[in-house]
Design a protein around this motif. Structure first.
Motif, PDB file in Angstrom:
ATOM      1  N   PHE A  41       0.849  -1.185   0.000  1.00  0.00           N
ATOM      2  CA  PHE A  41       0.000   0.000   0.000  1.00  0.00           C
ATOM      3  C   PHE A  41       0.882   1.231   0.000  1.00  0.00           C
ATOM      4  N   ILE A  43       0.356   4.662   0.800  1.00  0.00           N
ATOM      5  CA  ILE A  43      -0.371   5.835   1.283  1.00  0.00           C
ATOM      6  C   ILE A  43       0.524   7.056   1.132  1.00  0.00           C
ATOM      7  N   ILE A  96       0.784   1.257   6.411  1.00  0.00           N
ATOM      8  CA  ILE A  96      -0.036   2.464   6.475  1.00  0.00           C
ATOM      9  C   ILE A  96       0.666   3.532   7.295  1.00  0.00           C
ATOM     10  N   ILE A  97       1.211   3.121   8.448  1.00  0.00           N
ATOM     11  CA  ILE A  97       1.924   4.086   9.283  1.00  0.00           C
ATOM     12  C   ILE A  97       3.132   4.632   8.529  1.00  0.00           C
ATOM     13  N   VAL A 100       1.871   7.216   6.022  1.00  0.00           N
ATOM     14  CA  VAL A 100       1.456   8.458   6.681  1.00  0.00           C
ATOM     15  C   VAL A 100       2.687   9.236   7.104  1.00  0.00           C
ATOM     16  N   MET A 101       3.698   8.490   7.576  1.00  0.00           N
ATOM     17  CA  MET A 101       4.941   9.117   7.994  1.00  0.00           C
ATOM     18  C   MET A 101       5.574   9.884   6.816  1.00  0.00           C
ATOM     19  N   PHE A 234      -3.827  11.059  -2.624  1.00  0.00           N
ATOM     20  CA  PHE A 234      -4.882  10.235  -2.027  1.00  0.00           C
ATOM     21  C   PHE A 234      -5.908   9.853  -3.066  1.00  0.00           C
ATOM     22  N   ILE A 235      -6.165  10.791  -3.989  1.00  0.00           N
ATOM     23  CA  ILE A 235      -7.097  10.455  -5.068  1.00  0.00           C
ATOM     24  C   ILE A 235      -6.501   9.311  -5.890  1.00  0.00           C
ATOM     25  N   LEU A 237      -5.018   6.760  -4.708  1.00  0.00           N
ATOM     26  CA  LEU A 237      -5.420   5.517  -4.050  1.00  0.00           C
ATOM     27  C   LEU A 237      -6.817   5.101  -4.479  1.00  0.00           C
TER      28      LEU A 237
ATOM     29  N   PHE B  80      -7.696   3.413  11.699  1.00  0.00           N
ATOM     30  CA  PHE B  80      -6.706   4.460  11.451  1.00  0.00           C
ATOM     31  C   PHE B  80      -7.403   5.782  11.159  1.00  0.00           C
ATOM     32  N   ILE B 142      -8.505   6.374   3.158  1.00  0.00           N
ATOM     33  CA  ILE B 142      -8.933   7.198   2.035  1.00  0.00           C
ATOM     34  C   ILE B 142     -10.216   7.940   2.392  1.00  0.00           C
ATOM     35  N   PHE B 146     -10.837  12.013   2.624  1.00  0.00           N
ATOM     36  CA  PHE B 146     -11.848  12.714   1.828  1.00  0.00           C
ATOM     37  C   PHE B 146     -12.821  13.453   2.731  1.00  0.00           C
ATOM     38  N   PHE B 282       0.813   8.525  17.667  1.00  0.00           N
ATOM     39  CA  PHE B 282       1.808   7.585  17.214  1.00  0.00           C
ATOM     40  C   PHE B 282       3.038   7.629  18.118  1.00  0.00           C
ATOM     41  N   ILE B 327       8.286  11.810  13.535  1.00  0.00           N
ATOM     42  CA  ILE B 327       7.485  10.638  13.166  1.00  0.00           C
ATOM     43  C   ILE B 327       8.337   9.633  12.394  1.00  0.00           C
TER      44      ILE B 327
END
Lengths: 312, 359
Positions: A41, A43, A96-97, A100-101, A234-235, A237, B80, B142, B146, B282, B327
């Protein structure tokens, strides 16, 4: 309102805008397609896009060439892809993390560095690309100029989609990639290094995303602004799901999103009486409805999101 | 090396990660041709040196704690929630509506009603992705993102359209009723009752997570939803409740911000508290006490950033860069325990079997 919509100049303007909006989305979609096909994934596509936009702008600013800037963007994209790969494939961190990171890291670093490097005093526009016209097709009345005189990056996005389709479905590499996303154990048993396949795909995913970013900064507006990717990653995805994990599907899905985006921009320009916030919302609402299953359920590659651990 | 010492060192990994991030941030500032020591000194002094700095830090910590508790709770249960910023805005809208259109209540009643309105509005904004995830397995990342974009634009519309105060210089609503405003708790500062409420929530959530079956259920759902389902847990219902409460907490962040500080709905009234909340949850490994400490740290970063810009010429966005680095290193530190050197883990593994810490 409808008389405006069916006006000829509205339609040609709209189509030209739609094509322009589509290119970064196509890159985002291809980026997510290749990584998800291999089982990861991404992201972080949003952050990779933003970093690509920034590095392309800085590169173009200092070298005076949009092409060299774009080359730098590809390098940063590959590096961010490598970072995602090391974290999520080798170290086994949650994908996922990790993604996002990458987004937060990219937003923070580009916002900081853009003020340091470019300051607020930049008034001259960045160098950009010459558009390329395709000789004979350009002669088609009205539409020729819309479809066949585009930024070279747009042609590159279509080329990548076609090449990826060929690789995915006609070559043994493609078989390995798809299998790494569906059944990594089988790939491993066949003596192919799953991790290597995923590393390569995730790095290309980063390159595609950053190309989309480069298109945003040096390809269209010719400057860089903080958070200029504005959710396009994101779009991406969402485009993968709509395009059913097929590169050409991603191009089509990106076209739909590009059209929705161009439509809302056109409507804003014509002041149709709808508050502009609702128009800006359109692509997000559309994407939301699309992935919430109204368009029909799509099957993602089986092993997406799962780290592959050899010994277990 | 002593075993206990190593355990402590390992459990403090977020602190090591933060220190490395700060050091790298210093390197960035140095690369920019500025003085990092001066910058960090100004940052610290700006956040803590006097009552104004401290009160500004605490005021910024308040929404961070609310929103981060929401995100942390969601992370614990395997949801999440990256849309806390949107839920925060909706919470602000809910509170504004309750503060504007309900009249004649005593503060004792009006404040809880207004807070509830914020909680419910934020909760609903999170319930939609939560329900779609639980029922239809739609990726919540997602949908949350949005929803965040849609929410942000919707608030902009409300503040500049239906709620707009005629003649106001910017997009803002009228002032909410005095009976719905949170009282100031430190005289002559901006620190309001919301701060104490956020601290209370930290301890409530700590108790719920450690001492009750609900807390156990949430953790179990996060660790292994399939097993939870076989154990007779109604995952769809629980995920809906979890996402609602998580969004509600983020909504409280917006509500307390409106009720205690702004007293009006502005467009873009949050400078990204809901986004910081993801980093904080986190960094704190979803532990409520950790959330409190990390929120204070991030509140101080935001509060001192202005002084850093004035005194050392470092743009306030440096704080964003430091957050990004934090992070990154926290992400690395979470997976590092499996990769720690042989000498470090030699006697640790004998006692406890290796467990996967990253998921």
């Amino acid at each position: 309102m409808w008389s405006i919509v069916f006006n000829a100049s509205f339609i040609t303007d709209f189509m030209a805008a739609a094509i322009r909006m589509t290119t970064p989305l196509t890159f985002a979609g291809l980026s997510c397609t290749i990584s998800e096909r291999s089982g990861v994934f991404n992201i972080g596509a949003e952050g990779m896009m933003l970093s690509g936009a920034f590095v392309a702008a800085v590169g173009a600013l200092f070298t005076g060439s949009a092409w060299i800037g774009t080359g730098f963007a590809c390098i940063i994209g590959a590096l961010l892809g490598l970072l995602l790969a090391v974290l999520s494939i080798t170290l086994g961190a949650n994908q996922i993390i990790s993604g996002v990171m990458i987004n937060i890291l990219s937003l923070g670093l580009t916002s900081f560095l853009s003020r340091i490097i470019m300051g607020s005093a930049i008034t001259q526009k960045l160098p950009t690309f010459e558009t390329w016209g395709i000789p004979f097709l350009l002669k088609i009345p009205v539409f020729g100029e819309i479809f066949f005189r585009q930024s070279p990056l747009s042609y590159i996005s279509y080329a990548i989609a076609i090449i990826l389709t060929f690789i995915f479905f006609k070559t043994t590499w493609g078989l390995s990639i798809r299998a790494a996303g569906e059944n990594p154990r089988a790939v491993d048993t066949a003596g192919i290094n799953v991790c290597l396949v995923r590393y390569i795909c995730v790095m290309f995913s980063g390159i595609f995303a950053s190309l989309g970013g480069a298109f945003l900064s040096v390809g269209v507006v010719r400057y860089f602004t903080e958070n200029m990717s504005a959710g396009r990653g994101f779009i991406g995805l969402c485009i993968v799901i709509l395009g059913k994990w097929h590169p050409l599907g991603a191009v089509l899905a990106a076209l739909i999103f590009g059209a929705v985006d161009a439509l809302q921009l056109r409507l804003q320009a014509f002041q149709v009486g709808i508050p502009y916030q609702f128009l800006v919302m359109l692509p997000y609402i559309f994407g939301f409805i699309a992935i919430s299953g109204v368009v029909g359920r799509a099957q993602s590659p089986e092993a997406v999101g799962k780290p592959y651990l050899k010994e277990s | 090396m002593n075993l206990n010492w190593k355990r402590t060192a390992l459990s403090l990994s977020p602190i090591w990660a933060t220190l490395v991030a700060l050091a790298l941030g210093a390197g960035l500032i140095l690369l920019a041709g500025l003085n990092p020591i001066k910058a960090y000194y100004a940052l610290f002094m700006g956040a803590f040196s006097n009552i104004y700095g401290i009160s500004s830090t605490l005021t910024k910590t308040t929404p961070l704690i609310f929103a981060s508790l929401g995100v942390a709770l969601a992370f614990k249960g395997g949801y999440f929630n990256v849309g806390a910023e949107g839920q925060l805005y909706l919470g602000g809208l809910g509170a504004t509506l309750a503060g504007l259109y309900i009249h004649g209540l005593s503060p004792l009643l009006h404040i809880p009603v207004t807070l509830t309105a914020g909680f419910v509005a934020g909760g609903i904004w999170s319930l939609i992705p939560g329900y779609l995830k639980a029922r239809h397995e739609v990726n919540e990342i997602i949908t949350c993102i949005f929803m965040y974009f849609i929410g942000l634009l919707f608030i902009e519309y409300m503040a500049s359209g239906p709620l707009f105060e005629p003649g106001a210089p910017a997009a803002m609503s009228r002032e909410i009723a005095a009976s719905a405003q949170l009282p100031i708790i430190i005289p002559n500062t901006d620190v309001h009752l919301g701060f104490l409420m956020s601290l209370a929530l930290v301890f409530i959530m700590h108790l719920v997570l450690t001492k009750t079956t609900i807390g156990y259920q949430i953790t179990a759902m996060g660790l292994n939803p399939v097993a939870s389902r076989y154990a007779g847990v109604n995952i769809v219902k629980d995920m809906c409740v979890l996402s609602f409460v998580s969004g509600g907490l983020a909504g409280l962040a917006g509500a307390s911000e409106i009720m205690g500080l702004k007293h009006r709905l502005f467009d873009a009234f949050s400078p990204g508290y809901g986004l910081d909340a993801i980093v904080i949850a986190f960094l704190a490994k979803s532990n409520p006490i950790g959330v409190m400490v990390a929120s204070l740290f991030f509140g101080a970063l935001r509060s001192g950033a202005g002084m850093m810009q004035r005194a050392a010429g470092v743009p306030t966005t440096a704080v964003l860069a430091i957050q990004g680095l934090v992070i990154l290193f926290v992400a690395i530190s979470l997976v590092l325990p499996q990769w720690r050197p042989r000498w470090f883990r030699a006697d640790m593994d004998k006692e406890t079997p290796r467990k996967k810490e990253n998921e």
